[in-house]
Design an enzyme around this catalytic site. Structure first.
Site, short mmCIF file in Angstrom:
data_model
loop_
_atom_site.label_atom_id
_atom_site.label_comp_id
_atom_site.label_asym_id
_atom_site.label_seq_id
_atom_site.Cartn_x
_atom_site.Cartn_y
_atom_site.Cartn_z
N TRP A 50 5.60 2.14 -5.32
CA TRP A 50 5.51 3.34 -6.16
C TRP A 50 6.85 3.70 -6.79
CZ3 TRP A 50 1.10 4.00 -8.09
CH2 TRP A 50 -0.05 3.78 -7.34
N ASP A 84 8.74 11.84 -5.53
CA ASP A 84 7.31 11.57 -5.56
C ASP A 84 6.79 11.76 -4.13
OD1 ASP A 84 4.75 10.57 -5.53
OD2 ASP A 84 5.27 8.58 -6.32
N LYS A 119 -4.15 12.44 -2.05
CA LYS A 119 -3.79 12.02 -0.69
C LYS A 119 -3.91 13.20 0.27
CE LYS A 119 -2.67 8.20 -2.82
NZ LYS A 119 -1.51 8.01 -3.62
C1 LIG Z 1 -1.15 7.19 -4.87
C2 LIG Z 1 0.27 7.30 -5.26
C3 LIG Z 1 0.66 7.34 -6.61
C4 LIG Z 1 -0.30 7.18 -7.75
O1 LIG Z 1 -1.09 8.27 -7.92
P1 LIG Z 1 -2.05 8.39 -9.22
O2 LIG Z 1 -2.56 9.79 -9.09
O3 LIG Z 1 -3.08 7.34 -9.09
O4 LIG Z 1 -1.21 8.19 -10.41
C5 LIG Z 1 2.00 7.49 -6.88
N1 LIG Z 1 2.91 7.59 -5.90
C6 LIG Z 1 2.57 7.55 -4.60
C7 LIG Z 1 3.62 7.65 -3.54
C8 LIG Z 1 1.24 7.40 -4.24
O5 LIG Z 1 0.88 7.35 -2.95
#
Ligand SMILES: *Cc1c(COP(=O)(O)O)cnc(C)c1O
Length: 360
Positions: free
Chosen positions: A102, A172, A196
């Site tokens: 990511w 993030d 999540k």
């Molecule tokens: C799932 C995830 C993403 C991507 O999320 P989207 O909503 O599909 O863009 C980005 N960063 C992390 C750490 C993730 O777990």
């Protein structure tokens, strides 16, 4: 029909009481005679929902008034582009810590927009190691610094987060947010895809210090400027009203559970139980060692890919779904976010013992 144990990494399991409440309120929300999805996003009823969602986030994470709390669309991935668009200056650069899949995605997007420096990368270690704070020196001249505290795919967690980053720290927190306490003040910007730990997919929660939200130059499209969404709080365009409503219910539920400190204790207990089971026998081969182990996404391998496939299949038929590792790395992954019940971890461990007894 019974609910199964869902270990999916995202969209992930939601608290059952949240789903039941949403179901009960679906066709007639707050005596309006319609669902929350069918009413104006500018009306009184939805206004209360979005206000409550924001208040809950502020309360749970102790977010102060110098930060904006935004509910945006495009999930986490859109933020990979929006952050450099807003925060990178002409001729400037940003620093990214490359901890995994990511972080790498965010780096690729930032490189489209400007110059990126990478003070630390775990790539040569197959992204199975987390950085030590003493190994990272951020450049104070950078427009911002960027980290991903929990890498969802490899199952990696920063043992400690930067304390006094000399530039604006962006994070993030998609698979980390509200799983343990953090000090928001140490960050310029925090974002998370909701699917999540917070609600349905497509929604991104963004917590941004107000002065940073003002930064975008006039060359950035209006829709992509943080200040646009700060000035008409998350209502510049029609928000994903359903997702905001579910986030409100999830955060209500978190507050009822005792907030983030209470979740942290349960999360540590769930993760420890599963890692202890993995460490107890060579039959299981946990991917990440020591302090860098994620509490949200627990990854392991088995002797052969055939055995892994058999494990995932057998587990699924026994009521444990979503255990297949990410397509980019294979193996097994159990995602156990806030909403994943502790009993599900205990039952998985019992299932694993039995599987090992038969196959080991
Ligand atoms: C799932 C995830 C993403 C991507 O999320 P989207 O909503 O599909 O863009 C980005 N960063 C992390 C750490 C993730 O777990």
């Amino acid at each position: 029909m019974a609910r199964i144990y869902n270990f999916c990494s995202g969209p992930a399991a939601l608290p059952l009481p949240v789903l039941e409440k949403a179901q009960a309120e679906l066709t007639d929300f707050q005596k309006s005679g319609m669902s929350v999805m069918e009413m104006s996003h500018r009306g009184k009823i939805f206004d209360e929902v979005i206000q409550k969602a924001e208040a809950n986030v502020r309360k749970l994470m102790s977010v102060t008034d110098d930060y904006s709390v935004l509910f945006l669309q495009g999930g986490a991935s859109q933020q990979f582009a929006i952050i450099p668009l807003n925060l990178m200056t002409q001729g400037g650069f940003a620093e990214y810590i490359d901890t995994g899949y990511w972080a790498d995605r965010a780096i690729k997007e930032a490189k489209v927009i400007g110059k990126v420096q990478i003070p630390w990368s775990g790539k040569d270690a197959n992204y199975l190691q987390a950085p030590n704070l003493k190994d990272i020196v951020f450049d104070s001249k950078a427009d911002y610094a960027y980290i991903c505290p929990n890498e969802t795919i490899s199952g990696l967690r920063w043992p400690e987060l930067p304390v006094d980053c000399p530039t604006h720290l962006c994070a993030d927190m998609s698979s980390y947010i509200m799983s343990e306490q953090i000090n928001v003040k140490r960050f310029g910007l925090i974002f998370a895809g909701a699917q999540k730990n917070l609600g349905p997919s497509g929604l991104a929660l963004v917590i941004i210090r107000k002065d940073l939200a003002e930064r975008a130059s006039e060359t950035v499209p209006i829709f992509f400027r943080y200040r646009t969404h700060m000035k008409e709080p998350s209502l510049y365009n029609t928000p994903n009203t359903w997702a905001v409503y579910l986030l409100q219910l999830v955060t209500d539920w978190l507050l009822e559970q005792g907030g983030i400190p209470a979740m942290k204790i349960i999360n540590e207990r769930k993760a420890k139980a599963l890692y202890d089971a993995l460490d107890a026998s060579n039959f299981w081969k946990p991917c990440v060692q020591g302090e860098a182990r994620s509490r949200m996404n627990i990854t392991w391998r088995m002797a052969t890919e055939e055995l892994e496939e058999e494990f995932v299949k057998t587990a699924k038929s026994a009521g444990f779904d979503g255990l297949k590792g990410h397509r980019s790395v294979g193996g097994i992954r159990a995602s156990i976010y806030n909403a994943f019940p502790e009993q599900g971890v205990r039952d998985l461990i019992a299932f694993m013992k039995e599987f090992e007894r038969k196959k080991g």
